[in-house]
Write a protein that holds these residues in place. Sequence first.
Motif, PDB file in Angstrom:
ATOM      1  N   GLY A  95       0.746  -0.984  -0.087  1.00 25.20           N
ATOM      2  CA  GLY A  95       0.111   0.281  -0.348  1.00 25.20           C
ATOM      3  C   GLY A  95       0.741   1.021   0.051  1.00 25.20           C
ATOM      4  N   ALA A  96       1.986   1.486   0.561  1.00 25.96           N
ATOM      5  CA  ALA A  96       2.765   1.956   0.540  1.00 25.96           C
ATOM      6  C   ALA A  96       3.773   2.645  -0.643  1.00 25.96           C
ATOM      7  N   ASN A 154      -1.365  -1.735  -7.018  1.00 26.42           N
ATOM      8  CA  ASN A 154      -2.414  -1.127  -6.412  1.00 26.42           C
ATOM      9  C   ASN A 154      -3.798  -0.654  -7.261  1.00 26.42           C
ATOM     10  N   TYR A 155      -3.420  -0.209  -8.009  1.00 23.00           N
ATOM     11  CA  TYR A 155      -3.994   0.988  -9.321  1.00 23.00           C
ATOM     12  C   TYR A 155      -4.665  -0.186  -9.890  1.00 23.00           C
ATOM     13  N   ALA A 175      -5.600  -3.370  -8.892  1.00 19.35           N
ATOM     14  CA  ALA A 175      -7.057  -3.702  -7.454  1.00 19.35           C
ATOM     15  C   ALA A 175      -7.805  -2.568  -7.072  1.00 19.35           C
ATOM     16  N   SER A 176      -7.528  -1.786  -7.777  1.00 20.53           N
ATOM     17  CA  SER A 176      -8.526  -0.235  -7.469  1.00 20.53           C
ATOM     18  C   SER A 176      -9.526  -0.268  -8.301  1.00 20.53           C
ATOM     19  N   LEU A 177      -9.097  -0.855  -9.835  1.00 16.97           N
ATOM     20  CA  LEU A 177     -10.011  -0.420 -10.981  1.00 16.97           C
ATOM     21  C   LEU A 177     -11.699  -0.914 -10.675  1.00 16.97           C
ATOM     22  N   VAL A 178     -11.864  -2.302  -9.907  1.00 19.11           N
ATOM     23  CA  VAL A 178     -13.271  -2.931 -10.462  1.00 19.11           C
ATOM     24  C   VAL A 178     -14.148  -1.833  -9.278  1.00 19.11           C
ATOM     25  N   ALA A 179     -13.779  -1.300  -7.809  1.00 21.22           N
ATOM     26  CA  ALA A 179     -14.399  -0.546  -7.337  1.00 21.22           C
ATOM     27  C   ALA A 179     -14.585   1.165  -7.609  1.00 21.22           C
ATOM     28  N   GLN A 180     -13.499   1.271  -8.823  1.00 16.59           N
ATOM     29  CA  GLN A 180     -14.292   2.235  -9.158  1.00 16.59           C
ATOM     30  C   GLN A 180     -14.853   2.554 -10.269  1.00 16.59           C
ATOM     31  N   ALA A 181     -14.747   1.283 -10.906  1.00 17.97           N
ATOM     32  CA  ALA A 181     -15.575   1.645 -11.817  1.00 17.97           C
ATOM     33  C   ALA A 181     -17.232   1.473 -11.010  1.00 17.97           C
ATOM     34  N   GLU A 182     -17.076   0.049  -9.569  1.00 12.93           N
ATOM     35  CA  GLU A 182     -18.470   0.659  -9.267  1.00 12.93           C
ATOM     36  C   GLU A 182     -18.919   1.966  -8.680  1.00 12.93           C
ATOM     37  N   ALA A 183     -17.658   2.674  -8.156  1.00  6.97           N
ATOM     38  CA  ALA A 183     -17.944   4.463  -8.126  1.00  6.97           C
ATOM     39  C   ALA A 183     -18.824   4.485  -9.156  1.00  6.97           C
ATOM     40  N   ILE A 184     -18.256   4.573 -10.468  1.00  9.60           N
ATOM     41  CA  ILE A 184     -19.097   5.697 -11.400  1.00  9.60           C
ATOM     42  C   ILE A 184     -20.064   4.968 -11.790  1.00  9.60           C
TER      43      ILE A 184
END
Length: 365
Positions: A201-202, A208-209, A211-220
Motif C-alpha cells: 500500500g505504501a 495497487n491501482y 486492484a482499485s479499478l473494479v471498485a472505481q468502476a463500481e463508483a462510476i
Amino acid sequence: MIGGETLDFEIRPNPQPVAAAERSALMANPGFGRIFTDHMVTVRYAEGKGWYDARVEARAPIPMDPATAVLHYAQEIFEGLKAYRAADGGVTMFRPDANANRFRASAQRMAMAPVPQRLFLDALEELIRIDRNWVPDDPEGSLYLRPFQYASEVFLGVKPSSEYLFLIIASPVGSYFKGGVQPVSVWVSRDYTRAAPGGTGAAKCGGNYAASLVAQAEAIEHGCDQVVFLDAAQQRYVEELGGMNVFYVFDDGTITTPPLTGTILPGITRESVMRLAADRGFTVREEQYSYDQWRADATSGRLREAFACGTAAVITPIGTIRDGDGEFTVADGKAGDVTMGLREQLVTIQRGTAPDPYGWVHRVL
C-alpha cells in the motif's frame, strides 16, 4: 542539486517532432494523459553493472520479449509530478526530490534496483529541456511527468529481476476532473480494499491501482467520481481514495488525515498540505477516522469540510458521500473556505506566483 550517482545522457532529438501548429492545437484542450511530448528518457540497469546507457530519444513503443519479467510478476513502480511555466517564461518543478525519494522507497519494497536521486533529477531536467515547448502557458495547465521502472529481464523464474528499464514520458495536461475545481462525489467501497498491513500500500506500484479499478468502476456505476477505501482489517476506518489522500476539517480548527501505517501512499501533496495548514494556524492530526464518524460529524455539523489531494487533482473538495445504504453531504455539498484557501496557496507556490518559504520549487529553465 542533491548528490548521488549520475550519468551523461546521450541526446537523440526526434527527427520528426510534432509541428508547432499541430502542437498548439493539441494543447488547446489536452485533457489528462491523452497527448504526449516528442521525447522520452530511457536508462538501463544490469546486476553487477549498475545504471548505464542513459538516453533522451524520440518517444516510441518499447520492444518487449513475451517472457519479460514484469509481464509475469508485476515488478513495476512509477511516479507522477508536474512542471510549470514560470511567469518569466522559464520552467519549474514542484518537489522533485520528494518524488525521487518515494521512487527509491517503492523500489526497495518491490525488490527492485533503486534509481539514485541525482540520476532521477537529471533525467527529469533533460526531458524538460528538450520538450520545453510542450509546457503549457495556460494558467490551469502543466506538464505531467511520469517516471517509471520495470523488470526487463527475460526470465520466468520467480525472483527479483537482474535487469531494469527506467523511463520518463511527459504529457501536457489540464484539469484532472472534468469541469474544473468543484466538489466531487465519492463511493465508499464495502466489497473491496486497496491494501492490507504488510502489503504494498505504501509503494507506488501499478498493482495497487489495478486492484482499485473494479471498485472505481463500481463508483462510476453509482454516479460518483471516485472510490473511498476502508481499512482491510475491520472495514471501519477511512484510508484513501482510489488515487488520492483525504483530509477532514472540523469546527474546532483541527484538520485530520489518516495516518501512514503502511497501507496508505505517503502523498507528497498530502505532506505539503499538512505543512501549509499548520503554518496557517490549524492543528493537524494524523489519526484514524471511521466512516460512521464521518457520517455522524457531517450530519451534526462538526465536520465542516472534506477534501482529497494528490499530484493530479491538487486539492479537490468532497461534496457527496454515497454507499449502499444512502448518501450524505459535507457543508451542503459546497467547496469550503479552508479547502479552497489551501488549494490557492499551494497552486500559487507551485506556479511561482507566490513566495516559496519552503524551498519546494525547483528551477529547471
